[in-house]
Motif scaffolding. Structure first.
Motif, mmCIF file in Angstrom:
data_model
loop_
_atom_site.group_PDB
_atom_site.id
_atom_site.type_symbol
_atom_site.label_atom_id
_atom_site.label_comp_id
_atom_site.label_asym_id
_atom_site.label_seq_id
_atom_site.Cartn_x
_atom_site.Cartn_y
_atom_site.Cartn_z
ATOM 1 N N GLN A 116 -18.130 15.293 10.048
ATOM 2 C CA GLN A 116 -17.462 16.529 10.482
ATOM 3 C C GLN A 116 -15.975 16.552 10.144
ATOM 4 O OE1 GLN A 116 -18.206 14.069 12.489
ATOM 5 N NE2 GLN A 116 -16.495 13.731 13.880
ATOM 6 N N LEU A 117 -15.414 15.396 9.762
ATOM 7 C CA LEU A 117 -13.989 15.366 9.406
ATOM 8 C C LEU A 117 -13.722 16.045 8.064
ATOM 9 C CD1 LEU A 117 -12.933 11.715 10.369
ATOM 10 C CD2 LEU A 117 -12.459 13.807 11.637
ATOM 11 N N GLY A 118 -14.791 16.253 7.279
ATOM 12 C CA GLY A 118 -14.619 16.864 5.963
ATOM 13 C C GLY A 118 -14.273 15.826 4.909
ATOM 14 N N THR A 119 -13.834 16.314 3.747
ATOM 15 C CA THR A 119 -13.540 15.376 2.653
ATOM 16 C C THR A 119 -12.041 15.175 2.501
ATOM 17 O OG1 THR A 119 -13.698 17.206 1.129
ATOM 18 C CG2 THR A 119 -15.614 15.760 1.294
ATOM 19 N N PHE A 120 -11.697 14.004 1.976
ATOM 20 C CA PHE A 120 -10.289 13.608 1.880
ATOM 21 C C PHE A 120 -9.920 13.194 0.456
ATOM 22 C CE2 PHE A 120 -11.531 13.061 6.238
ATOM 23 C CZ PHE A 120 -10.447 13.539 6.938
ATOM 24 N N ASP A 121 -8.644 13.356 0.151
ATOM 25 C CA ASP A 121 -8.115 12.878 -1.127
ATOM 26 C C ASP A 121 -7.743 11.401 -1.030
ATOM 27 O OD1 ASP A 121 -7.997 15.541 -2.453
ATOM 28 O OD2 ASP A 121 -6.655 15.929 -0.765
ATOM 29 N N VAL A 122 -7.310 10.992 0.170
ATOM 30 C CA VAL A 122 -6.893 9.606 0.376
ATOM 31 C C VAL A 122 -7.434 9.134 1.723
ATOM 32 C CG1 VAL A 122 -4.926 8.021 0.447
ATOM 33 C CG2 VAL A 122 -4.709 10.188 -0.794
ATOM 34 N N ILE A 123 -8.040 7.957 1.726
ATOM 35 C CA ILE A 123 -8.456 7.350 2.992
ATOM 36 C C ILE A 123 -7.796 5.981 3.128
ATOM 37 C CG2 ILE A 123 -10.365 6.509 4.405
ATOM 38 C CD1 ILE A 123 -12.195 8.520 3.028
ATOM 39 N N PHE A 124 -6.994 5.815 4.164
ATOM 40 C CA PHE A 124 -6.471 4.497 4.527
ATOM 41 C C PHE A 124 -7.409 3.916 5.576
ATOM 42 C CE2 PHE A 124 -2.040 3.363 3.144
ATOM 43 C CZ PHE A 124 -1.905 4.346 2.186
ATOM 44 N N GLY A 180 10.130 14.979 -0.960
ATOM 45 C CA GLY A 180 10.928 16.201 -0.990
ATOM 46 C C GLY A 180 10.301 17.336 -1.771
ATOM 47 N N ALA A 181 11.036 17.806 -2.779
ATOM 48 C CA ALA A 181 10.682 19.033 -3.484
ATOM 49 C C ALA A 181 9.317 18.973 -4.169
ATOM 50 C CB ALA A 181 11.763 19.363 -4.511
ATOM 51 N N ALA A 182 8.864 17.791 -4.536
ATOM 52 C CA ALA A 182 7.578 17.662 -5.239
ATOM 53 C C ALA A 182 6.427 18.246 -4.413
ATOM 54 C CB ALA A 182 7.300 16.199 -5.565
ATOM 55 N N LEU A 183 6.603 18.307 -3.084
ATOM 56 C CA LEU A 183 5.524 18.806 -2.220
ATOM 57 C C LEU A 183 5.868 20.136 -1.541
ATOM 58 C CD1 LEU A 183 4.330 15.450 -0.604
ATOM 59 C CD2 LEU A 183 3.020 16.898 -2.150
ATOM 60 N N PRO A 232 0.812 -1.223 0.000
ATOM 61 C CA PRO A 232 0.000 0.000 0.000
ATOM 62 C C PRO A 232 0.845 1.274 0.000
ATOM 63 C CG PRO A 232 -0.772 -1.548 1.662
ATOM 64 C CD PRO A 232 0.495 -2.110 1.125
ATOM 65 N N PHE A 233 2.016 1.218 0.628
ATOM 66 C CA PHE A 233 2.871 2.401 0.677
ATOM 67 C C PHE A 233 3.600 2.609 -0.652
ATOM 68 C CE2 PHE A 233 2.066 0.925 4.913
ATOM 69 C CZ PHE A 233 1.616 2.086 5.519
ATOM 70 N N ASP A 234 3.890 1.498 -1.359
ATOM 71 C CA ASP A 234 4.416 1.620 -2.720
ATOM 72 C C ASP A 234 3.361 2.265 -3.618
ATOM 73 O OD1 ASP A 234 6.710 0.390 -1.853
ATOM 74 O OD2 ASP A 234 6.202 -1.598 -2.642
ATOM 75 N N HIS A 235 2.094 1.804 -3.477
ATOM 76 C CA HIS A 235 0.993 2.419 -4.241
ATOM 77 C C HIS A 235 0.904 3.913 -3.925
ATOM 78 C CE1 HIS A 235 -0.272 -1.322 -5.725
ATOM 79 N NE2 HIS A 235 -1.139 -1.673 -4.808
ATOM 80 N N PHE A 236 0.998 4.230 -2.647
ATOM 81 C CA PHE A 236 0.874 5.616 -2.202
ATOM 82 C C PHE A 236 1.944 6.496 -2.864
ATOM 83 C CE2 PHE A 236 1.806 8.972 1.012
ATOM 84 C CZ PHE A 236 0.567 9.600 0.996
ATOM 85 N N ARG A 237 3.180 5.999 -2.876
ATOM 86 C CA ARG A 237 4.304 6.760 -3.407
ATOM 87 C C ARG A 237 4.296 6.792 -4.947
ATOM 88 N NH1 ARG A 237 9.051 3.449 -2.229
ATOM 89 N NH2 ARG A 237 8.298 2.492 -4.131
ATOM 90 N N ASP A 238 3.985 5.645 -5.566
ATOM 91 C CA ASP A 238 4.177 5.532 -7.020
ATOM 92 C C ASP A 238 2.921 5.849 -7.832
ATOM 93 O OD1 ASP A 238 6.718 4.658 -6.381
ATOM 94 O OD2 ASP A 238 6.152 2.534 -6.428
ATOM 95 N N HIS A 239 1.760 5.751 -7.203
ATOM 96 C CA HIS A 239 0.520 5.920 -7.971
ATOM 97 C C HIS A 239 -0.365 7.032 -7.409
ATOM 98 C CE1 HIS A 239 -2.647 4.648 -10.685
ATOM 99 N NE2 HIS A 239 -3.486 4.716 -9.674
ATOM 100 N N ILE A 240 -0.709 6.905 -6.120
ATOM 101 C CA ILE A 240 -1.656 7.856 -5.525
ATOM 102 C C ILE A 240 -1.106 9.279 -5.531
ATOM 103 C CG2 ILE A 240 -2.862 8.492 -3.394
ATOM 104 C CD1 ILE A 240 -3.049 5.528 -2.701
ATOM 105 N N MET A 241 0.074 9.471 -4.922
ATOM 106 C CA MET A 241 0.593 10.837 -4.782
ATOM 107 C C MET A 241 0.944 11.488 -6.134
ATOM 108 S SD MET A 241 0.041 11.968 -1.875
ATOM 109 C CE MET A 241 0.855 13.556 -2.121
ATOM 110 N N PRO A 242 1.565 10.748 -7.076
ATOM 111 C CA PRO A 242 1.794 11.385 -8.389
ATOM 112 C C PRO A 242 0.489 11.879 -9.022
ATOM 113 C CG PRO A 242 3.124 9.411 -8.220
ATOM 114 C CD PRO A 242 2.253 9.442 -6.991
ATOM 115 N N GLU A 243 -0.608 11.094 -8.906
ATOM 116 C CA GLU A 243 -1.887 11.546 -9.480
ATOM 117 C C GLU A 243 -2.423 12.763 -8.746
ATOM 118 O OE1 GLU A 243 -5.078 9.164 -10.570
ATOM 119 O OE2 GLU A 243 -3.872 7.789 -11.795
ATOM 120 N N ILE A 244 -2.278 12.747 -7.423
ATOM 121 C CA ILE A 244 -2.805 13.867 -6.644
ATOM 122 C C ILE A 244 -1.992 15.140 -6.887
ATOM 123 C CG2 ILE A 244 -2.970 14.723 -4.250
ATOM 124 C CD1 ILE A 244 -4.209 12.019 -3.567
ATOM 125 N N ILE A 245 -0.681 14.970 -7.000
ATOM 126 C CA ILE A 245 0.177 16.128 -7.246
ATOM 127 C C ILE A 245 -0.219 16.785 -8.572
ATOM 128 C CG2 ILE A 245 2.550 16.791 -7.859
ATOM 129 C CD1 ILE A 245 3.475 14.875 -5.590
#
Lengths: 128, 292
Positions: free
Chosen positions: B202-210, B126-129, B80-93
């Motif tokens: 009340q937590l609001g909306t999220f881009d990613v939910i684990f 790093g710099a991407a964020l 899941p953390f590989d997905h987060f780094r390689d797929h989820i975050m690049p799409e969100i960025i």
């Protein structure tokens, strides 16, 4: 079958490590100090070295330096396994060419996790 | 433990936490609750049940916490953390390049290993964020667990489970036999007490939910109910991450699996999701942030 050289001056630790590593399907050889380990590596390099730090004759850090300079000596994954549990020692080991670092005491889960981390076993196997 | 006591505890746990024990989990109850009973000065499970029936509030909390706390470790299951780094975050960025903010929810944050693993992943980018506003909300049912997560202090044993040694050296400070995660990473996470059975709008909306390794304890109807409510808290192009033994398939069509990426799901129909009234409350906040 992958090979692992277990280097530790305690026969008890070697025995426990052997049992865990054989469970992870490694062929295990043992050495009781760095000098004996180096002799083994000069004949044949293993895929992995589980390495204690403080040992008589030659310590683990010195052994690693010699082994890394052997032809092909950059290949084996070196996982330190020692009671030296401070950042200074860890940083020294990593800059000297160690791939991972285990602080004793250890168990099967920690060895499996660390070996998976450096690609010696598949990640799934560490979950069992 | 008598069958009557077991049935009482099953029902009690189901009602108070949603934990759905099958008929053969006596050993689990005994292994977790006997130590607790002894600590409380009680003779055993029978006396514990009597106290619960009498409505002892502190004991109720302790029992729920003891039964719902699970072992966890850093970068658990790794994939899941590989997905987060390689797929989820690049799409969100890419998708959030305009508003430069990302909101992440760890819905079963437990003792903090999961949210801190995500924080480390983000730091490694790093710099991407740079210049991004990053929010990680970690919730758990258990107050005791949350306190541990907040402190970010782990034993030598815990920091050796799943955590690469380079990350330990880089992101933790050693104090005697324990290791504490750096203040900078601790500051990235808000820890909140939350029961998934209760309203979480009340937590609001999220881009990613684990939401990993918690739904397995719930019965089918509860799972469906939680999935449907999670769907209202996720952006139409957001990501839901489930545990290895969990799926939405056959339970709900609010999420669909992403092929080739085990454990990763997307909301099913972005237009339908956007039309849901519950999203309306969160919209002004998003607009305000986009305007910053």
């Amino acid at each position: 079958m992958k090979t692992c050289l277990v280097v530790d001056d305690s026969s008890v630790v070697r025995k426990i490590a052997r049992r865990i590593l054989e469970g992870l399907e490694f062929e295990v050889t043992e050495a009781e100090d760095g000098a004996k380990a180096l002799e083994i590596c000069q004949r044949q390099l293993p895929d992995a070295v589980l390495l204690d730090w403080n040992m008589p004759v030659m310590d683990g850090f010195e052994f690693m330096g010699h082994m890394r300079r052997l032809p092909g000596g950059d290949q084996p994954k070196v996982v330190f396994c020692t009671t030296e549990n401070n950042v200074a020692h860890i940083a020294q080991a990593l800059s000297g060419g160690a791939n991972e670092y285990i602080m004793k005491p250890f168990d099967k889960d920690i060895i499996a996790d660390k070996f998976a981390e450096v690609g010696l076993i598949p990640v799934g196997q560490a979950m069992v | 433990m008598t069958p009557t006591e077991y049935e009482y505890l099953r029902k009690f746990l189901k009602d108070s936490s949603g934990l759905d024990l099958s008929a053969d989990k006596q050993y689990l109850i005994e292994s977790r609750l006997l130590p607790l009973a002894r600590k409380a000065g009680l003779s055993g499970i029978a006396e514990l049940v009597q106290k619960l029936q009498a409505g002892s509030r502190t004991l109720i909390t302790d029992v729920v916490e003891a039964m719902t706390t699970n072992e966890t470790f850093f970068f658990r299951d790794k994939v899941p953390f590989d997905h987060f780094r390689d797929h989820i975050m690049p799409e969100i960025i890419k998708a959030r390049a305009g508003r430069r903010s990302v909101r992440i929810w760890c819905a079963a944050g437990s003792t903090g290993q999961e949210p801190y693993s995500l924080a480390m992943c983000l730091k490694e980018m790093g710099a991407a964020l740079t210049g991004w506003r990053v929010e990680i909300i970690a919730t758990d049912l258990s107050q005791e667990v949350l306190e541990k997560a907040r402190a970010g202090v782990y034993s030598q044993f815990e920091v050796q489970r799943g955590l690469p040694i380079q990350m330990l050296v880089k992101y933790f400070k050693q104090t005697g036999e324990t290791w504490q995660i750096n203040p900078e990473l601790r500051a990235m996470i808000q820890h909140r007490q939350l029961n998934l059975l209760h309203d979480f709008a009340q937590l609001g909306t999220f881009d990613v939910i684990f939401c990993r390794n918690v739904l397995i304890y719930f019965d089918q109807d509860t799972k469906i109910n939680i999935f449907n409510r999670l769907a209202r808290q996720i952006e139409p192009d957001g990501f839901l991450v489930l545990g290895a033994a969990e799926t939405v398939v056959g339970l709900t069509d609010t999420f669909k699996p992403i092929p080739e990426r085990r454990g990763l799901y997307k909301p099913n129909d972005p237009r339908a999701a956007a039309a849901r009234p519950a999203l309306a409350a969160a919209t002004p906040r998003m607009v305000a942030m986009a305007g910053q």
